[in-house]
Design a protein around this motif. Sequence first.
Motif, PDB file in Angstrom:
ATOM      1  N   GLU A  72       0.789  -1.221  -0.034  1.00  0.00           N
ATOM      2  CA  GLU A  72       0.194   0.145   0.033  1.00  0.00           C
ATOM      3  C   GLU A  72       0.821   1.145  -0.097  1.00  0.00           C
ATOM      4  O   GLU A  72       0.580   2.136  -0.670  1.00  0.00           O
ATOM      5  N   ARG A  75       1.976   1.837  -3.402  1.00  0.00           N
ATOM      6  CA  ARG A  75       0.950   2.191  -4.215  1.00  0.00           C
ATOM      7  C   ARG A  75       0.888   3.723  -4.211  1.00  0.00           C
ATOM      8  O   ARG A  75       0.692   4.520  -5.060  1.00  0.00           O
ATOM      9  N   VAL A  76       0.770   4.284  -2.805  1.00  0.00           N
ATOM     10  CA  VAL A  76       0.679   5.690  -2.665  1.00  0.00           C
ATOM     11  C   VAL A  76       1.729   6.477  -3.236  1.00  0.00           C
ATOM     12  O   VAL A  76       1.585   7.449  -3.841  1.00  0.00           O
ATOM     13  N   ARG A  79       1.330   6.547  -6.919  1.00  0.00           N
ATOM     14  CA  ARG A  79       0.386   7.559  -7.301  1.00  0.00           C
ATOM     15  C   ARG A  79       0.952   8.960  -7.021  1.00  0.00           C
ATOM     16  O   ARG A  79       0.720   9.857  -8.058  1.00  0.00           O
ATOM     17  N   ASN A  80       1.658   9.149  -5.928  1.00  0.00           N
ATOM     18  CA  ASN A  80       2.124  10.605  -6.104  1.00  0.00           C
ATOM     19  C   ASN A  80       3.081  10.911  -7.083  1.00  0.00           C
ATOM     20  O   ASN A  80       3.495  12.119  -6.927  1.00  0.00           O
ATOM     21  N   PRO A  84       0.265   6.279 -13.596  1.00  0.00           N
ATOM     22  CA  PRO A  84      -1.370   6.225 -14.058  1.00  0.00           C
ATOM     23  C   PRO A  84      -1.754   4.706 -13.231  1.00  0.00           C
ATOM     24  O   PRO A  84      -0.918   3.940 -12.968  1.00  0.00           O
ATOM     25  N   GLU A  85      -2.816   4.860 -12.706  1.00  0.00           N
ATOM     26  CA  GLU A  85      -3.428   4.021 -11.842  1.00  0.00           C
ATOM     27  C   GLU A  85      -3.417   2.431 -12.588  1.00  0.00           C
ATOM     28  O   GLU A  85      -3.153   1.299 -11.697  1.00  0.00           O
ATOM     29  N   GLU A  86      -3.711   2.525 -13.820  1.00  0.00           N
ATOM     30  CA  GLU A  86      -3.855   1.172 -14.480  1.00  0.00           C
ATOM     31  C   GLU A  86      -2.423   0.623 -14.440  1.00  0.00           C
ATOM     32  O   GLU A  86      -2.405  -0.785 -14.726  1.00  0.00           O
ATOM     33  N   ILE A  88       0.023   0.719 -11.715  1.00  0.00           N
ATOM     34  CA  ILE A  88       0.481   0.490 -10.482  1.00  0.00           C
ATOM     35  C   ILE A  88       0.468  -1.028  -9.912  1.00  0.00           C
ATOM     36  O   ILE A  88       1.343  -1.829  -9.391  1.00  0.00           O
TER      37      ILE A  88
END
Length: 161
Positions: A72, A75-76, A79-80, A84-86, A88
Amino acid sequence: MFGWEAPDLRIVSVEPAPTTFSCLEANLRSHLPGAVAVRSAVADRAGEATFTYYPRSTGNSGLFADQQADDENTRVFLRNTGIPEEYIGEMVKDLHRGIDMSVPTLTVSDLIRAHDLPEVSLLKIDVERAEHLVLAGIEDDHWPLIGHIVAEVHDPAGSGP
């Protein structure tokens, strides 16, 4: 960098993971031949402990590794940084699959005695959720020898200010 700027420094570096320790030794040999590498984890007492080594994310390895929390946090971070989310999920997949190993432990006070350190100008702590153990392993007589502490602190329970 400290070694280049102040060649009289005594540097003692501690690393428990065998692969990372080999890199540390090679780097010190090449760049700071007077520095000392110690293969151990730093804790509140000498002995042995279970250390989780992440081969694909060595910097997150530790005595209190937590695959779910480490995934997690990564992931953060991704993102920061604008990933792109796809992408991660694929980047994090199996990143924190750990290997548990038994490693020796020692304390900061053990290091001070073993290396006959009259002072510790800078104590750098980066131990992934084990900061409290490192600090607990400093005996009362050794606190006055420590000039500065720089630490990456983890507070998963939110107990800090």
